[in-house]
Design a protein around this motif. Structure first.
Motif, short mmCIF file in Angstrom:
data_model
loop_
_atom_site.label_atom_id
_atom_site.label_comp_id
_atom_site.label_asym_id
_atom_site.label_seq_id
_atom_site.Cartn_x
_atom_site.Cartn_y
_atom_site.Cartn_z
N VAL A 100 -19.68 32.14 -0.17
CA VAL A 100 -20.69 31.96 0.87
C VAL A 100 -20.04 31.95 2.25
O VAL A 100 -20.59 32.52 3.21
N ALA A 101 -18.87 31.33 2.36
CA ALA A 101 -18.21 31.18 3.66
C ALA A 101 -17.84 32.52 4.28
O ALA A 101 -17.84 32.66 5.51
N ILE A 102 -17.50 33.51 3.47
CA ILE A 102 -17.09 34.82 4.01
C ILE A 102 -18.28 35.73 4.27
O ILE A 102 -18.10 36.88 4.69
N ARG A 103 -19.47 35.21 4.02
CA ARG A 103 -20.70 35.98 4.28
C ARG A 103 -21.56 35.16 5.26
O ARG A 103 -22.27 34.25 4.85
N PRO A 104 -21.49 35.47 6.56
CA PRO A 104 -22.12 34.64 7.60
C PRO A 104 -23.60 34.38 7.36
O PRO A 104 -24.09 33.27 7.61
N ALA A 105 -24.35 35.37 6.89
CA ALA A 105 -25.79 35.18 6.68
C ALA A 105 -26.05 34.12 5.61
O ALA A 105 -26.91 33.25 5.79
N HIS A 106 -25.31 34.18 4.52
CA HIS A 106 -25.47 33.18 3.47
C HIS A 106 -25.03 31.80 3.95
O HIS A 106 -25.63 30.78 3.58
N PHE A 107 -23.97 31.79 4.74
CA PHE A 107 -23.47 30.50 5.24
C PHE A 107 -24.51 29.84 6.15
O PHE A 107 -24.79 28.64 6.03
#
Length: 482
Positions: free
Chosen positions: A65-72
């Protein structure tokens, strides 16, 4: 720190989850919750604590999640006020703060049964003065893990992954049945050590215990009560989905299999909590019938519970041998439980926990400081009145939206109801026999799924209502900015 072989496999799966994306990482996390007796990592420096595969996979889910800004961003927003996530975060962060301050403020103020393990990796059987311990750290880690799991799953469900996550929980139910079957087969074949490869955690294992002449099913967990609590949660999830006529292959068969293993588990916790959940689901079905929103599954369920089951019980009473076996199980499970050594120990835990609650003037002794035998007692003794009220607010905010909205025909609503009931079953189980305030990652996963699915259903409901209001104007030739 020692990395076990199962830990290496867990790391490889975690890396695959990062590559595949958060929803697959969450599905892997769901299935890993079955390995309750396994240790991916051993921590001798922390009293011999074991890190389960599920917590390792949760770390990889967080990285995914952390490497995917939208999910974060979506995960962080799932904790915004006034959502259930906000109150869950408030409850957990407050609990973590108590873990640091209260054991020091109230040091030596009370005698407690600590959750910390000693040098021999065994929990103490004697009450000792309240002091800071390693369990303050470990319980804080577990609760923060619960918060991360809730936030991520809630965001995924709200963003449209509710169906995929529901199927992941259904698949987890199938895995639970498989391990229960293997547990029975290996025991009666005389080779129970076959499953030792997934029972390597630093817990006391009860894989060969019997109860009233029956094998106590533990599956992939250390004891029957742990298996019973998880099996009840998964059974409840499947049952409510079936009642809502959720389109999933063989859901009815899987629900039956999970319920059968649950009955065979000989777990007092599962029987008591299952009875409470049965009453809740019966009342829910009666409510659906009363307001004219019931499906044929609700009527069938009521017929089975109110007509077929009583007739079966009366029939069993006519067969003395079978009825004697059923009676023996009931007597051992309930009548003799409190008089056993385990019952006496758990009663003493609760008594000392309530005394420590009074000794600390209702503020609690701090997260992880007190071992109890009931989630409610542990909540009061560890986090005090304030922590208990925060959890009650979280539960209220989680269940209230489902009660207010008429969303019976939406897929999201069906999944949300099933996840809510599943979470409630875990609260019931923990209230009967929970030793700490940590309800576990499965509770966080299904409650996050419930919060996200119901929030999405509310958005869909609002959007549909808006379109219905706009439609007449569009037919009249007016311009719409929707």
């Amino acid at each position: 720190m020692t990395l076990e072989i199962i830990g290496i496999l867990t790391v490889l799966l975690g890396l695959a989850g990062i590559w595949a994306g958060p929803r697959w990482a969450a599905a892997l996390l769901s299935f890993s919750l079955l390995f309750g007796a396994a240790a991916a990592i051993q921590l001798p420096a922390l009293g011999g604590n074991s890190v389960q595969p599920s917590h390792v996979l949760l770390l990889f889910l967080c990285l995914s999640v952390a490497i995917r800004p939208a999910h974060f961003r979506a995960s962080v927003l799932s904790l915004a006020y006034p959502s259930p996530g906000y109150w869950f975060a408030a409850y957990i962060l407050f609990s973590v703060a108590t873990a640091f301050f209260l054991p020091r403020i109230f040091a030596d103020a009370s005698l407690v049964y600590s959750s910390a393990r000693g040098a021999n990796s065994v929990m103490s059987t004697l009450a000792s003065p309240l002091r800071p311990s390693s369990s303050n750290f470990t319980q804080s880690f577990y609760l923060l893990s619960d918060l991360a799991c809730f936030a991520i799953v809630s965001a995924l469900a709200r963003d449209g992954e509710h169906r995929f996550l529901a199927l992941a929980v259904v698949a987890t139910s199938a895995g639970c049945c498989l391990f229960a079957f293997l547990d029975l087969i290996t025991f009666y074949a005389g080779i129970p050590e076959t499953l030792d490869v997934i029972r390597n955690a630093n817990y006391t294992m009860h894989a060969t215990d019997t109860f009233a002449g029956l094998k106590r099913i533990v599956g992939s967990y250390p004891e029957a009560s742990s298996f019973g609590a998880i099996a009840l949660s998964l059974f409840t999830f499947n049952l409510v989905l079936w009642l809502e006529r959720y389109p999933s292959c063989h859901l009815g068969l899987l629900t039956t299999a999970t319920g059968l293993f649950l009955v065979m588990s000989t777990s007092t916790t599962a029987y008591a909590a299952g009875g409470a959940m049965g009453i809740v689901i019966i009342l829910y079905s009666v409510h659906e019938v009363w307001i004219g929103r019931a499906r044929w599954a609700h009527v069938t369920f009521l017929f089975l519970c109110l007509v077929v089951v009583p007739c079966v019980v009366l029939g069993l009473m006519l067969v003395p041998d079978i009825w004697q076996m059923v009676t023996n199980v009931g007597v051992e499970a309930f009548a003799n439980k409190l008089g056993s050594q385990s019952g006496e120990e758990r009663t003493a835990w609760n008594a000392h926990a309530l005394i420590s609650f009074i000794d600390t003037m209702g503020m609690g002794a701090g997260l992880g400081a007190v071992r109890a035998s009931s989630f409610v007692v542990a909540l009061l003794a560890n986090t005090g009145i304030a922590g208990t009220l925060l959890f009650i607010m979280f539960a209220y905010r989680l269940y209230k939206p489902a009660e207010r909205m008429d969303m019976s025909r939406q897929e999201e609503a069906a999944i949300g109801r099933a996840a809510l009931m599943s979470a409630l079953s875990q609260i019931f189980s923990a209230t009967i026999a929970g030793t700490s305030t940590d309800l576990g990652l499965l509770f966080s996963l299904v409650s996050g799924l419930a919060a996200g699915a119901i929030a999405r259903a509310a958005l869909t409901h609002t959007s549909s209502a808006s379109l219905e209001l706009v439609a007449p104007h569009q037919r009249a030739g007016e311009t719409s900015f929707a």
